[in-house]
Design a protein around this motif. Structure first.
Motif, short mmCIF file in Angstrom:
data_model
loop_
_atom_site.label_atom_id
_atom_site.label_comp_id
_atom_site.label_asym_id
_atom_site.label_seq_id
_atom_site.Cartn_x
_atom_site.Cartn_y
_atom_site.Cartn_z
N THR A 1 100.52 54.74 52.30
CA THR A 1 101.86 54.24 51.93
C THR A 1 101.86 52.71 51.96
O THR A 1 100.83 52.08 52.14
N MET B 1 89.74 56.26 44.38
CA MET B 1 90.30 56.43 45.74
C MET B 1 89.88 55.32 46.70
O MET B 1 89.77 55.55 47.91
N ARG C 1 94.51 55.42 48.12
CA ARG C 1 95.00 56.75 47.76
C ARG C 1 96.22 57.02 48.63
O ARG C 1 96.59 56.24 49.49
N GLY C 2 96.90 58.11 48.27
CA GLY C 2 98.17 58.41 48.95
C GLY C 2 99.30 58.06 48.01
O GLY C 2 99.35 56.93 47.51
N ALA C 3 100.18 59.00 47.75
CA ALA C 3 101.18 58.83 46.70
C ALA C 3 101.95 57.52 46.77
O ALA C 3 101.94 56.74 45.80
N PRO C 4 102.62 57.19 47.88
CA PRO C 4 103.36 55.91 47.87
C PRO C 4 102.46 54.68 47.73
O PRO C 4 102.81 53.73 47.04
C1 LIG Z 1 102.02 59.79 52.03
S1 LIG Z 1 101.64 61.27 51.29
C2 LIG Z 1 100.00 61.01 50.74
C3 LIG Z 1 99.45 62.24 50.08
O1 LIG Z 1 98.38 61.84 49.20
C4 LIG Z 1 97.21 62.49 49.63
O2 LIG Z 1 96.35 62.79 48.56
P1 LIG Z 1 95.15 61.77 48.18
O3 LIG Z 1 94.49 61.38 49.47
O4 LIG Z 1 94.27 62.59 47.26
O5 LIG Z 1 95.81 60.62 47.46
C5 LIG Z 1 97.70 63.76 50.28
O6 LIG Z 1 98.15 64.71 49.33
C6 LIG Z 1 98.86 63.20 51.09
O7 LIG Z 1 99.76 64.13 51.55
#
Ligand SMILES: CSC[C@H]1O[C@H](OP(=O)(O)O)[C@H](O)[C@@H]1O
Length: 349
Positions: free
Chosen positions: A164, A46, A49-52
């Motif tokens: 993103t 991480m 992190r963050g899906a996009p």
């Molecule tokens: C742009 S949505 C990002 C999405 O990812 C985050 O999870 P993580 O921080 O564990 O990658 C979280 O679910 C967000 O909503």
């Protein structure tokens, strides 16, 4: 451009650079990457992190892999690079953007002849640029759903420029809605255990000059009961074909409270987050992370020694609890399988 100053992921001087999100908000430090194994480690740990953002990072990871493999084996690089794809794919299981980006890079790789780095880099940069454009479009579409009635909105985790290619998904809607004076106040869940809200969302909004008030994750229902928010606005890591949404742990909790208190629920995600191959949310792989993240806080142990912890990183909110899913192809209200399928067939708005 206003509110678009932060970049979690950079391709600069022929290197991939990632803003180390583990150190925010205290330190703004970029780490340089030159090989895919380290990029996979950065996603797993991480740093990014963050899906996009994970998808964009994986795309640049393929470029780094192609540069190393082609230099070592100009003839056999295509076979050799498959191990790098597998390494990147194994980094985190829930955000479908990772697999979407790898498949898109793989399609270019399969067609390229000669030196692969230039065409693969061009594709990775297109993925990055398209993500920012999608976020700005979703910002407008989502903001239009919010009536300017002087109340605030609640958000969970971090869905901004840090999650993103830039601008953000749910936080992009919040940025656009604030700019249009549709909201005056943002409430952000601190988002245990990794504190994306307290550390990242608060950092982004303070930098933007957008008023942000943090709350404990368990305080959301009480906030709604006081009538202070009109919308719960969140992102997603994977949306199933029927509109079920996987997102940061605690989202399902908040969505139940929102439905009980008449607060609307908006999910904001590019179509690279939609997985039409999965019929429902029960098929979405949910990442389980180290118990230490729950047993500690901010890197320090806090739990009584001997206690165990359960640490799913995501939960699934059923479509029936969602009022609107906003993508760059349009808004799906009261999502169903048929409505999701119709939306996915549309061109980008
Ligand atoms: C742009 S949505 C990002 C999405 O990812 C985050 O999870 P993580 O921080 O564990 O990658 C979280 O679910 C967000 O909503």
């Amino acid at each position: 451009m206003k509110y678009d100053t932060i970049r979690a992921v950079l391709w600069e001087d022929e290197h991939l650079k990632l803003l180390d999100q583990r150190r925010l908000p205290a330190e703004e430090t970029y780490i340089e990457y030159d090989e895919p194994l380290a990029v996979a480690g950065a996603i797993r740990d991480m740093v990014v992190r963050g899906a996009p953002a994970i998808g964009v990072t994986a795309a640049y990871g393929v470029v780094l892999a192609a540069r190393r493999r082609y230099a070592a084996q100009p003839e056999g690089w295509r076979e050799a690079i498959r191990a790098d794809f597998e390494t990147l794919a194994a980094s985190r299981p829930t955000a479908v953007n990772l697999f979407w980006a790898l498949e898109r890079m793989g399609r270019v790789m399969d067609t390229v002849s000669g030196e692969p780095v230039a065409p693969l880099l061009a594709e990775a940069q297109r993925i990055h640029e398209e993500d920012v454009a999608a976020n700005r479009r979703m910002g407008e579409l989502g903001a239009a759903l919010i009536a300017a009635e002087g109340r605030g909105v609640l958000t969970h985790c971090n869905t901004g420029s840090l999650a993103t290619g830039g601008y953000g998904t749910a936080l992009g809607v919040i940025r656009s809605a604030f700019e249009q004076q549709r909201i005056a106040q943002v409430y952000a869940d601190e988002t245990r255990p990794w504190l994306q809200g307290a550390r990242l969302t608060a950092w982004e909004l303070v930098k933007d000059g957008i008023p942000v008030t943090l709350l404990a994750d368990g305080a959301g229902a009480a906030l709604m009961r006081e009538g202070r928010v009109s919308w719960l606005i969140v992102g997603s890591d994977r949306i199933a074909a029927n509109g079920d949404v996987a997102n940061k742990i605690g989202t399902y909790h908040a969505a139940i409270a929102a439905r009980y208190h008449g607060v609307k629920v908006m999910v904001v995600a590019p179509t690279s987050t939609v997985d039409m191959s999965l019929p429902g949310g029960d098929r979405i792989p949910i990442e389980s992370r180290s118990a230490d993240e729950v047993l500690g806080c901010g890197g320090r142990p806090v739990a009584a020694p001997g206690a165990k912890a359960w640490n799913p990183a995501f939960d699934v909110t059923p479509a029936e609890l969602i009022d609107a899913i906003v993508t760059e192809k349009g808004v799906v209200e009261q999502p169903t399988r048929a409505k999701m399928a119709d939306m996915m067939k549309k061109p980008v708005l």
